[in-house]
Design an enzyme around this catalytic site. Sequence first.
Site, PDB file in Angstrom:
ATOM      1  N   LYS A  71       0.820  -1.207  -0.154  1.00 54.88           N
ATOM      2  CA  LYS A  71       0.141  -0.060  -0.115  1.00 54.88           C
ATOM      3  C   LYS A  71       0.890   1.103   0.064  1.00 54.88           C
ATOM      4  O   LYS A  71       0.687   2.328  -0.668  1.00 54.88           O
ATOM      5  CB  LYS A  71      -0.824  -0.072   1.238  1.00 54.88           C
ATOM      6  CG  LYS A  71      -2.064  -1.117   0.917  1.00 54.88           C
ATOM      7  CD  LYS A  71      -3.140  -0.805   2.202  1.00 54.88           C
ATOM      8  CE  LYS A  71      -4.216  -1.866   2.073  1.00 54.88           C
ATOM      9  NZ  LYS A  71      -5.159  -1.538   3.513  1.00 54.88           N
ATOM     10  N   ASP A 108      -9.849   2.916   2.537  1.00 48.80           N
ATOM     11  CA  ASP A 108     -10.101   2.385   4.153  1.00 48.80           C
ATOM     12  C   ASP A 108     -10.740   3.056   5.099  1.00 48.80           C
ATOM     13  O   ASP A 108     -11.849   2.758   5.646  1.00 48.80           O
ATOM     14  CB  ASP A 108      -8.644   1.824   4.612  1.00 48.80           C
ATOM     15  CG  ASP A 108      -8.092   0.725   3.869  1.00 48.80           C
ATOM     16  OD1 ASP A 108      -9.125  -0.384   3.399  1.00 48.80           O
ATOM     17  OD2 ASP A 108      -6.877   0.299   3.743  1.00 48.80           O
TER      18      ASP A 108
HETATM   19  P1  NDP Z   1       0.693  -2.779  10.111  1.00 45.27           P
HETATM   20  O1  NDP Z   1       1.589  -3.941  10.015  1.00 45.27           O
HETATM   21  O2  NDP Z   1       0.852  -1.706   9.034  1.00 45.27           O
HETATM   22  O3  NDP Z   1       0.624  -2.278  11.513  1.00 45.27           O
HETATM   23  C1  NDP Z   1       0.387  -3.097  12.650  1.00 45.27           C
HETATM   24  C2  NDP Z   1      -0.007  -2.454  13.846  1.00 45.27           C
HETATM   25  O4  NDP Z   1      -0.121  -3.426  14.983  1.00 45.27           O
HETATM   26  C3  NDP Z   1       1.350  -1.731  14.581  1.00 45.27           C
HETATM   27  O5  NDP Z   1       0.874  -0.429  15.055  1.00 45.27           O
HETATM   28  C4  NDP Z   1       1.773  -2.711  15.245  1.00 45.27           C
HETATM   29  O6  NDP Z   1       2.471  -1.765  16.609  1.00 45.27           O
HETATM   30  C5  NDP Z   1       0.723  -3.060  16.168  1.00 45.27           C
HETATM   31  N1  NDP Z   1       0.843  -4.395  16.758  1.00 45.27           N
HETATM   32  C6  NDP Z   1       1.090  -5.725  16.160  1.00 45.27           C
HETATM   33  N2  NDP Z   1       1.080  -6.479  17.080  1.00 45.27           N
HETATM   34  C7  NDP Z   1       0.969  -5.819  18.592  1.00 45.27           C
HETATM   35  C8  NDP Z   1       0.810  -6.433  19.701  1.00 45.27           C
HETATM   36  N3  NDP Z   1       0.805  -7.623  19.836  1.00 45.27           N
HETATM   37  N4  NDP Z   1       0.528  -5.525  20.637  1.00 45.27           N
HETATM   38  C9  NDP Z   1       0.183  -4.138  20.430  1.00 45.27           C
HETATM   39  N5  NDP Z   1       0.376  -3.925  19.025  1.00 45.27           N
HETATM   40  C10 NDP Z   1       0.618  -4.490  17.994  1.00 45.27           C
HETATM   41  O7  NDP Z   1      -0.422  -3.388   9.668  1.00 45.27           O
HETATM   42  P2  NDP Z   1      -2.007  -2.732   9.090  1.00 45.27           P
HETATM   43  O8  NDP Z   1      -2.237  -1.361   9.799  1.00 45.27           O
HETATM   44  O9  NDP Z   1      -1.964  -2.781   7.613  1.00 45.27           O
HETATM   45  O10 NDP Z   1      -3.412  -3.703   9.344  1.00 45.27           O
HETATM   46  C11 NDP Z   1      -3.480  -3.865  10.812  1.00 45.27           C
HETATM   47  C12 NDP Z   1      -4.860  -4.725  11.075  1.00 45.27           C
HETATM   48  O11 NDP Z   1      -5.919  -4.028  10.346  1.00 45.27           O
HETATM   49  C13 NDP Z   1      -4.576  -5.966  10.222  1.00 45.27           C
HETATM   50  O12 NDP Z   1      -5.394  -7.110  11.273  1.00 45.27           O
HETATM   51  C14 NDP Z   1      -5.456  -5.944   8.883  1.00 45.27           C
HETATM   52  O13 NDP Z   1      -6.018  -7.223   8.610  1.00 45.27           O
HETATM   53  C15 NDP Z   1      -6.411  -5.021   9.521  1.00 45.27           C
HETATM   54  N6  NDP Z   1      -7.172  -4.433   8.410  1.00 45.27           N
HETATM   55  C16 NDP Z   1      -8.490  -4.618   8.146  1.00 45.27           C
HETATM   56  C17 NDP Z   1      -9.204  -3.900   7.221  1.00 45.27           C
HETATM   57  C18 NDP Z   1     -10.598  -4.028   7.070  1.00 45.27           C
HETATM   58  O14 NDP Z   1     -11.126  -3.744   5.958  1.00 45.27           O
HETATM   59  N7  NDP Z   1     -11.435  -4.491   7.969  1.00 45.27           N
HETATM   60  C19 NDP Z   1      -8.308  -2.883   6.267  1.00 45.27           C
HETATM   61  C20 NDP Z   1      -6.940  -2.817   6.646  1.00 45.27           C
HETATM   62  C21 NDP Z   1      -6.379  -3.525   7.652  1.00 45.27           C
HETATM   63  P3  NDP Z   1       4.118  -1.418  16.574  1.00 45.27           P
HETATM   64  O15 NDP Z   1       4.026  -0.275  15.847  1.00 45.27           O
HETATM   65  O16 NDP Z   1       4.477  -1.198  17.926  1.00 45.27           O
HETATM   66  O17 NDP Z   1       4.680  -2.774  15.916  1.00 45.27           O
END
Ligand code: NDP
Length: 287
Positions: A71, A108
């Site tokens: 993206k 989104d």
């Molecule tokens: P990214 O990888 O860009 O970001 C992941 C985020 O999750 C970061 O802020 C990370 O924190 C945090 N994170 C991961 N594991 C943990 C944990 N155990 N505890 C706390 N924080 C955690 O992912 P995306 O933003 O692209 O996607 C995030 C979610 O949103 C996914 O599950 C995806 O499937 C969902 N999604 C759903 C959509 C929909 O249409 N329903 C559309 C787009 C996404 P840190 O910075 O500290 O690593």
Amino acid sequence: MNIRGTTQLAGVLGWPVHHSRSPLMHNYWLEKFAIDGAYIPLPVAPEHFAESLRCLSRLGFVGANVTVPHKGAALAVVDHLDDTARRVGAVNTITVDDSGELYGSNTDGMGFMSNIALAAPTWRPTAAPAALVGAGGAARAVVVALLDAGVPELRLINRSRERAEAVAQDLGDPRLKTIEWVEREGALSEATLMVNTTSAGLEGNEPLDLSLSALPTEALVADLSYDPLLTPLLESAKVRGNPIVDGLGMLIHQAIPGFTAWFGVEPTATAALRDLLERDLASSTVR
Ligand code: NDP
């Protein structure tokens, strides 16, 4: 599906892409509206992404969605960007025009807001602070949408502080307050919306480590993850009586503008489509 020489093509570029529900959803709409079109998964490795995206128009595609991990990279490849995609810093929907130029947009945040408006019609964004956990690509889209909807204060909570601060700095909106991870529970007080945009709680991942004890019980709790549909966070919110919104509705709503632009018919988020996706999630072993 009957693919002919006249069939209009669209698809989703991701790596991996086998878990994407977009082909199921778009092909359902194509069949429903009897459109001569097809939507296919396009597994494209990061090193081939720019070249593959540029080739879409040469292959006759009318457009595509872009998913993880492309993206952000799509921003630099498309010929035109809409304002939302520029502010979010990511593209999820691409339209090819008649001259072969690529238009990138990000739907989104709009998908999130449209789904909330339907699922929780009495929630008012302007009424009180909202809290959002996560600072990745999906978080940025929802943050921009909530700020545009007029939230008076948005508390941005992320495990790694730098990432939250980067979001706040990029958007430069004084309503956006970054919260230290150790302060996360208290940051839920007085909020009327709490959104989880992290991947914690997804099937195979650990649940989000966050107590909801300070969150008012009337506050809406939304999770972007939809596999499982009832994430551990939504389960605990439900137990304490908070209204909940799962991530499946956002998935459906974010897809509507792309389908409309590519195929000329505006689909709606029907119960039948949701049911199809729910059944697919329940029966799937593909994650
Ligand atoms: P990214 O990888 O860009 O970001 C992941 C985020 O999750 C970061 O802020 C990370 O924190 C945090 N994170 C991961 N594991 C943990 C944990 N155990 N505890 C706390 N924080 C955690 O992912 P995306 O933003 O692209 O996607 C995030 C979610 O949103 C996914 O599950 C995806 O499937 C969902 N999604 C759903 C959509 C929909 O249409 N329903 C559309 C787009 C996404 P840190 O910075 O500290 O690593």
